[in-house]
Design a protein around this motif. Structure first.
Motif, short mmCIF file in Angstrom:
data_model
loop_
_atom_site.label_atom_id
_atom_site.label_comp_id
_atom_site.label_asym_id
_atom_site.label_seq_id
_atom_site.Cartn_x
_atom_site.Cartn_y
_atom_site.Cartn_z
N ARG A 101 -1.95 -2.03 45.46
CA ARG A 101 -0.75 -2.41 44.73
C ARG A 101 -0.27 -3.77 45.23
NH1 ARG A 101 -2.81 0.97 42.52
NH2 ARG A 101 -2.13 3.09 42.01
N TRP A 102 0.33 -4.51 44.32
CA TRP A 102 0.95 -5.78 44.70
C TRP A 102 2.40 -5.53 45.10
CZ3 TRP A 102 -2.35 -9.70 44.95
CH2 TRP A 102 -3.47 -9.74 44.12
N ILE A 103 2.91 -6.35 45.99
CA ILE A 103 4.35 -6.42 46.23
C ILE A 103 4.87 -7.61 45.44
CG2 ILE A 103 6.16 -6.95 47.90
CD1 ILE A 103 4.82 -5.23 49.90
N MET A 104 5.77 -7.37 44.50
CA MET A 104 6.26 -8.41 43.60
C MET A 104 7.77 -8.55 43.72
SD MET A 104 4.28 -7.24 40.13
CE MET A 104 2.49 -7.15 40.02
N LYS A 105 8.26 -9.72 43.36
CA LYS A 105 9.71 -9.89 43.25
C LYS A 105 10.22 -9.02 42.11
CE LYS A 105 9.39 -14.32 42.66
NZ LYS A 105 9.75 -15.75 42.46
N LYS A 106 11.38 -8.43 42.28
CA LYS A 106 11.89 -7.50 41.28
C LYS A 106 12.08 -8.16 39.92
CE LYS A 106 16.86 -8.10 42.07
NZ LYS A 106 18.15 -7.40 42.26
N GLU A 107 12.26 -9.50 39.91
CA GLU A 107 12.46 -10.22 38.65
C GLU A 107 11.22 -10.14 37.74
OE1 GLU A 107 15.36 -11.55 41.57
OE2 GLU A 107 13.16 -11.41 41.64
N HIS A 123 2.82 -0.86 40.90
CA HIS A 123 3.04 -2.00 41.78
C HIS A 123 4.47 -1.97 42.29
CE1 HIS A 123 -0.91 -3.46 41.02
NE2 HIS A 123 -0.70 -3.68 39.74
N ILE A 124 4.69 -2.57 43.44
CA ILE A 124 5.95 -2.41 44.17
C ILE A 124 6.84 -3.63 43.94
CG2 ILE A 124 6.95 -2.15 46.48
CD1 ILE A 124 3.99 -1.04 47.17
N PHE A 125 8.01 -3.40 43.39
CA PHE A 125 8.96 -4.48 43.14
C PHE A 125 9.97 -4.51 44.28
CE2 PHE A 125 7.17 -3.38 39.06
CZ PHE A 125 6.92 -4.63 38.49
N LEU A 126 9.90 -5.58 45.05
CA LEU A 126 10.70 -5.68 46.26
C LEU A 126 12.07 -6.28 45.95
CD1 LEU A 126 10.60 -5.15 49.30
CD2 LEU A 126 9.77 -7.49 49.60
N ASP A 127 13.10 -5.54 46.30
CA ASP A 127 14.48 -5.97 46.08
C ASP A 127 15.06 -6.45 47.41
OD1 ASP A 127 17.13 -6.32 45.50
OD2 ASP A 127 17.37 -4.41 44.44
N ARG A 128 15.26 -7.76 47.51
CA ARG A 128 15.79 -8.36 48.74
C ARG A 128 17.29 -8.67 48.62
NH1 ARG A 128 12.64 -7.59 53.21
NH2 ARG A 128 10.52 -8.36 52.93
N SER A 129 17.94 -8.05 47.64
CA SER A 129 19.36 -8.37 47.43
C SER A 129 20.24 -7.88 48.58
CB SER A 129 19.85 -7.76 46.11
OG SER A 129 19.71 -6.33 46.13
N SER A 130 19.77 -6.89 49.32
CA SER A 130 20.52 -6.38 50.46
C SER A 130 19.55 -5.65 51.38
CB SER A 130 21.63 -5.42 50.01
OG SER A 130 21.06 -4.22 49.50
#
Length: 250
Positions: A101-107, A123-130
């Motif tokens: 799986r890819w780690i992707m920006k949530k956008e 695939h994994i959508f990484l949320d860095r908002s907090s």
């Protein structure tokens, strides 16, 4: 001769490659999402790998893979690779030969067709908002990365556009520790010669070197050492090709 080859390739790129790429990207996205829903994400991921190989074939991109014997297909890994161009995605997806799986920006979840298919494949959508959102993304990843399903991370954080390597950021290695998985170092060679900025696309040959896994459990108190070891391992095939490898900082 290179300039002649470039101009001879341009009609093919615009009249054949781009239309085929757009049509089949949509087709494979639909197949990946459909099979993920109807059967399971691994079957859906097969269509993602098929899309990558199809793109490589119509470019054409000639691929040499070394070190595939270093992979245990029942083991999940954090695959750490250098990042030269957008074609790294096609090379890894189409030719590494394991489910990941890819780690992707949530956008990117909002990207037409491909974003939805990526979500359904898992695939994994990484949320860095907090910090809390980031931890929830990591916990989601832990549930997906089992029984030989791995994850790919580019620790340089951006494309180098060459066979040079930038310094490795710490985030990829923190994720490896949080997921409690071994690192599988992978070197990608010459993908920047296939595709670079400004949609400069040309046929050519690339290589993928799969190195022996690194057991992260031995480096919990030596994370900087692990980062440098991984970087040196990935850099070794590039060094042998007598190209510059940038010194890491920080």
């Amino acid at each position: 001769m290179k300039k002649i080859g470039y101009w001879l390739y341009q009609p093919y790129k615009f009249l054949i490659f781009i239309p085929l790429f757009l049509v089949f990207s949509l087709l494979f996205s639909i197949l990946a999402a459909s099979f993920s829903i109807l059967i399971n994400p691994r079957v859906g991921s097969f269509w993602g790998a098929s899309w990558a190989k199809f793109t490589g074939y119509i470019t054409p991109m000639f691929v040499t893979v070394k070190g595939r014997e270093n992979i245990d297909k029942n083991q999940s890994y954090v695959i750490v690779a250098n990042h030269q161009s957008g074609y790294d995605i096609f090379l890894l997806y189409g030719w590494i030969g394991i489910d990941f799986r890819w780690i992707m920006k949530k956008e990117l979840r909002k990207a037409p067709a491909i974003g939805y298919a990526s979500y359904k494949v898992g695939h994994i959508f990484l949320d860095r908002s907090s910090p809390r959102a980031a931890m929830e993304s990591i916990n989601e990843a832990k549930q997906k990365l089992i029984n030989g399903t791995s994850v790919v991370i580019f620790p340089e954080g951006t494309r180098s556009g060459s066979n040079k390597m930038s310094s490795f950021k710490k985030g990829a290695f923190k994720i490896a520790f949080e997921l409690d998985l071994p690192i599988l170092p992978v070197t990608l060679v010459n993908t920047h010669k296939i595709y670079n900025k400004g949609f400069n696309l040309l046929p050519g040959s690339v290589e993928m070197h799969i190195h022996k896994p690194i057991n992260t459990s031995e480096y919990h108190d030596r994370q900087d050492e692990l980062r440098e070891l991984t970087r040196e391992t990935i850099a070794s095939p590039l060094t042998h090709k007598k190209v510059e490898v940038l010194t890491p900082v920080g």
